[in-house]
Motif scaffolding. Structure first.
Motif, PDB file in Angstrom:
ATOM      1  N   ASP A  86       0.822  -1.212   0.000  1.00 58.05           N
ATOM      2  CA  ASP A  86       0.000   0.000   0.000  1.00 58.05           C
ATOM      3  C   ASP A  86       0.857   1.264   0.000  1.00 58.05           C
ATOM      4  OD1 ASP A  86      -2.323  -1.481   0.009  1.00 58.05           O
ATOM      5  OD2 ASP A  86      -2.560  -1.418   2.196  1.00 58.05           O
ATOM      6  N   GLU A  87       2.077   1.157   0.514  1.00 54.45           N
ATOM      7  CA  GLU A  87       2.965   2.322   0.595  1.00 54.45           C
ATOM      8  C   GLU A  87       3.856   2.462  -0.638  1.00 54.45           C
ATOM      9  OE1 GLU A  87       3.572   2.234   5.482  1.00 54.45           O
ATOM     10  OE2 GLU A  87       4.986   1.228   4.137  1.00 54.45           O
ATOM     11  N   LYS A  88       3.822   1.512  -1.512  1.00 58.25           N
ATOM     12  CA  LYS A  88       4.700   1.481  -2.688  1.00 58.25           C
ATOM     13  C   LYS A  88       4.589   2.775  -3.503  1.00 58.25           C
ATOM     14  CE  LYS A  88       4.947  -0.946  -7.148  1.00 58.25           C
ATOM     15  NZ  LYS A  88       4.316   0.180  -7.882  1.00 58.25           N
ATOM     16  N   PRO A  89       5.718   3.398  -3.841  1.00 52.04           N
ATOM     17  CA  PRO A  89       5.675   4.602  -4.675  1.00 52.04           C
ATOM     18  C   PRO A  89       5.077   4.307  -6.047  1.00 52.04           C
ATOM     19  CG  PRO A  89       7.856   4.288  -3.687  1.00 52.04           C
ATOM     20  CD  PRO A  89       7.093   3.020  -3.458  1.00 52.04           C
ATOM     21  N   ASP A  90       4.467   5.311  -6.634  1.00 53.47           N
ATOM     22  CA  ASP A  90       3.872   5.160  -7.958  1.00 53.47           C
ATOM     23  C   ASP A  90       4.957   5.319  -9.014  1.00 53.47           C
ATOM     24  OD1 ASP A  90       2.077   4.870 -10.017  1.00 53.47           O
ATOM     25  OD2 ASP A  90       1.397   6.955  -9.963  1.00 53.47           O
ATOM     26  N   ARG A  91       5.884   4.398  -8.999  1.00 56.08           N
ATOM     27  CA  ARG A  91       7.020   4.410  -9.914  1.00 56.08           C
ATOM     28  C   ARG A  91       7.253   2.987 -10.420  1.00 56.08           C
ATOM     29  NH1 ARG A  91      10.478   8.805  -9.132  1.00 56.08           N
ATOM     30  NH2 ARG A  91      11.613   7.938 -10.916  1.00 56.08           N
ATOM     31  N   GLY A 214      22.660  12.710   4.093  1.00 58.68           N
ATOM     32  CA  GLY A 214      22.896  12.908   2.665  1.00 58.68           C
ATOM     33  C   GLY A 214      21.906  13.872   2.043  1.00 58.68           C
ATOM     34  N   TYR A 215      21.942  13.951   0.714  1.00 57.00           N
ATOM     35  CA  TYR A 215      21.139  14.957   0.015  1.00 57.00           C
ATOM     36  C   TYR A 215      19.854  14.420  -0.592  1.00 57.00           C
ATOM     37  CZ  TYR A 215      22.473  13.062  -4.535  1.00 57.00           C
ATOM     38  OH  TYR A 215      22.628  12.234  -5.609  1.00 57.00           O
ATOM     39  N   MET A 216      19.696  13.109  -0.754  1.00 58.16           N
ATOM     40  CA  MET A 216      18.566  12.579  -1.520  1.00 58.16           C
ATOM     41  C   MET A 216      17.238  12.933  -0.874  1.00 58.16           C
ATOM     42  SD  MET A 216      19.968   8.913  -2.891  1.00 58.16           S
ATOM     43  CE  MET A 216      18.566   8.700  -3.979  1.00 58.16           C
ATOM     44  N   ASP A 217      16.280  13.346  -1.714  1.00 60.66           N
ATOM     45  CA  ASP A 217      15.018  13.834  -1.154  1.00 60.66           C
ATOM     46  C   ASP A 217      13.917  12.772  -1.103  1.00 60.66           C
ATOM     47  OD1 ASP A 217      14.585  13.657  -3.855  1.00 60.66           O
ATOM     48  OD2 ASP A 217      14.093  15.771  -4.153  1.00 60.66           O
ATOM     49  N   GLN A 218      14.207  11.543  -1.561  1.00 61.59           N
ATOM     50  CA  GLN A 218      13.206  10.476  -1.446  1.00 61.59           C
ATOM     51  C   GLN A 218      13.439   9.709  -0.149  1.00 61.59           C
ATOM     52  OE1 GLN A 218      15.389  10.493  -4.105  1.00 61.59           O
ATOM     53  NE2 GLN A 218      14.228  10.665  -5.999  1.00 61.59           N
ATOM     54  N   PRO A 219      12.451   9.679   0.752  1.00 65.87           N
ATOM     55  CA  PRO A 219      12.626   8.915   1.988  1.00 65.87           C
ATOM     56  C   PRO A 219      12.734   7.426   1.710  1.00 65.87           C
ATOM     57  CG  PRO A 219      10.332   9.600   1.735  1.00 65.87           C
ATOM     58  CD  PRO A 219      11.112  10.273   0.634  1.00 65.87           C
ATOM     59  N   LEU A 220      13.478   6.719   2.551  1.00 64.28           N
ATOM     60  CA  LEU A 220      13.622   5.279   2.373  1.00 64.28           C
ATOM     61  C   LEU A 220      12.352   4.543   2.789  1.00 64.28           C
ATOM     62  CD1 LEU A 220      15.321   2.763   1.734  1.00 64.28           C
ATOM     63  CD2 LEU A 220      16.183   2.845   4.084  1.00 64.28           C
ATOM     64  N   PHE A 221      11.642   5.073   3.746  1.00 64.54           N
ATOM     65  CA  PHE A 221      10.406   4.445   4.220  1.00 64.54           C
ATOM     66  C   PHE A 221       9.488   5.533   4.738  1.00 64.54           C
ATOM     67  CE2 PHE A 221      13.713   4.283   7.460  1.00 64.54           C
ATOM     68  CZ  PHE A 221      13.117   4.939   8.536  1.00 64.54           C
ATOM     69  N   ARG A 222       8.237   5.213   4.918  1.00 63.89           N
ATOM     70  CA  ARG A 222       7.277   6.184   5.415  1.00 63.89           C
ATOM     71  C   ARG A 222       7.647   6.576   6.855  1.00 63.89           C
ATOM     72  NH1 ARG A 222       0.962   5.097   4.425  1.00 63.89           N
ATOM     73  NH2 ARG A 222       1.680   5.369   2.262  1.00 63.89           N
ATOM     74  N   GLY A 223       7.786   7.863   7.085  1.00 60.32           N
ATOM     75  CA  GLY A 223       8.198   8.337   8.399  1.00 60.32           C
ATOM     76  C   GLY A 223       9.697   8.511   8.545  1.00 60.32           C
ATOM     77  N   ASP A 224      10.421   8.302   7.449  1.00 57.60           N
ATOM     78  CA  ASP A 224      11.876   8.465   7.463  1.00 57.60           C
ATOM     79  C   ASP A 224      12.217   9.951   7.590  1.00 57.60           C
ATOM     80  OD1 ASP A 224      14.602   8.564   6.969  1.00 57.60           O
ATOM     81  OD2 ASP A 224      14.454   7.938   4.873  1.00 57.60           O
ATOM     82  N   SER A 225      12.772  10.342   8.728  1.00 53.20           N
ATOM     83  CA  SER A 225      13.146  11.740   8.959  1.00 53.20           C
ATOM     84  C   SER A 225      14.654  11.947   8.846  1.00 53.20           C
ATOM     85  CB  SER A 225      12.670  12.187  10.354  1.00 53.20           C
ATOM     86  OG  SER A 225      13.256  11.376  11.361  1.00 53.20           O
TER      87      SER A 225
END
Length: 267
Positions: A86-91, A214-225
């Protein structure tokens, strides 16, 4: 392209999430992202536990309990996401490793890859990599010995993976800025103090980038801060004011690589 700090962040977060867990299912949606037949890949990887995750340069190595390794290089545009269906990115997902109801999605592996190797094959694959710049044994004396015969530019030397491993286009600019050196300076023209400053800057910038995820703007998991908290000083900041001196950041090209620096405080 993810560099040392991004892959180190992935390593530490994934260690918490999947180390010790069994791969319950494997899905290969793009055969070019792996190096063996999908059936062989699945037979060797499925039902194996991830016993450890290691970073080497810009690579991640997933150690399987049967002694095999998964070697990941994300290259340009690659990233990962860990979560439920359900959390899977639309990619588009190129490769998927499942751990029960949770899945590790490998995304954007058009140039990147997830290769299956034996221990000997991994060693051969990584044999030409230079020292790890944050290794406890990589001392100032080690660095000075490494650079004593180098004649290339600061920029091209830093991104040479056979010289030092893990630094790419982005952090080479950040390191040169922090060291107050123009990236086009020749290594053999640096005096001893400048070489010391460069070494200290390598250590500081990479450690700071790791600290902030690091710089990457995609979180690794939901709630990744954690992921993506690092803000650059010069990279991709063309036309902006330098955070140190107020000069204007310019964009140039050095050895076909886009390069950002401040002409006011970098010498």
């Amino acid at each position: 392209m993810p560099e040392l700090p991004e892959m180190e962040t992935y390593k530490s977060l994934l260690t918490q999430k999947i180390e010790g867990n069994k791969v319950t299912e494997v899905a290969i949606n793009r055969e070019k992202s792996i190096n063996v037949e999908p059936k062989v890949f699945k037979n060797i990887v499925q039902n194996q536990r991830i016993v450890a995750i290691e970073r080497r340069a810009k690579y991640l190595l997933f150690h399987l309990e049967n002694g095999s390794y998964l070697l990941l290089h994300l290259m340009l545009g690659g990233w990962m996401f860990y979560g439920t269906a359900d959390e899977k990115p639309d990619r588009t997902i190129q490769v998927q490793l499942s751990f029960g109801d949770y899945h590790l999605y490998f995304i954007g592996l058009r140039l990147g890859y997830l290769h299956l190797f034996s221990a000997d094959e991994v060693k051969e694959e990584l044999k030409d990599l230079g020292p790890e710049p944050l290794d406890v044994n990589f001392s100032l004396n080690s660095f000075l010995d490494l650079v004593k015969d180098r004649r290339g530019k600061v920029k091209t030397t830093l991104v040479d993976q056979e010289f030092l491993s893990g630094i790419g286009n982005r952090y080479s600019d950040e390191i040169a800025w922090y060291a107050q050196l123009l990236p086009e300076r020749k290594m053999n023209e640096l005096d001893n103090n400048e070489k010391v400053q460069l070494y200290q800057s390598i250590r500081f910038v990479l450690q700071q980038a790791i600290q902030y995820g690091g710089y990457m703007d995609q979180p690794l998991f939901r709630g990744d801060s954690k992921t993506g908290g690092y803000n650059t000083y010069v990279y991709n900041r063309e036309g902006e004011a330098c955070k140190r001196c107020g000069g204007t950041i310019i964009k140039d090209e050095i050895s076909s690589r886009k390069t950002f620096y401040c002409t006011e405080c970098q010498r």
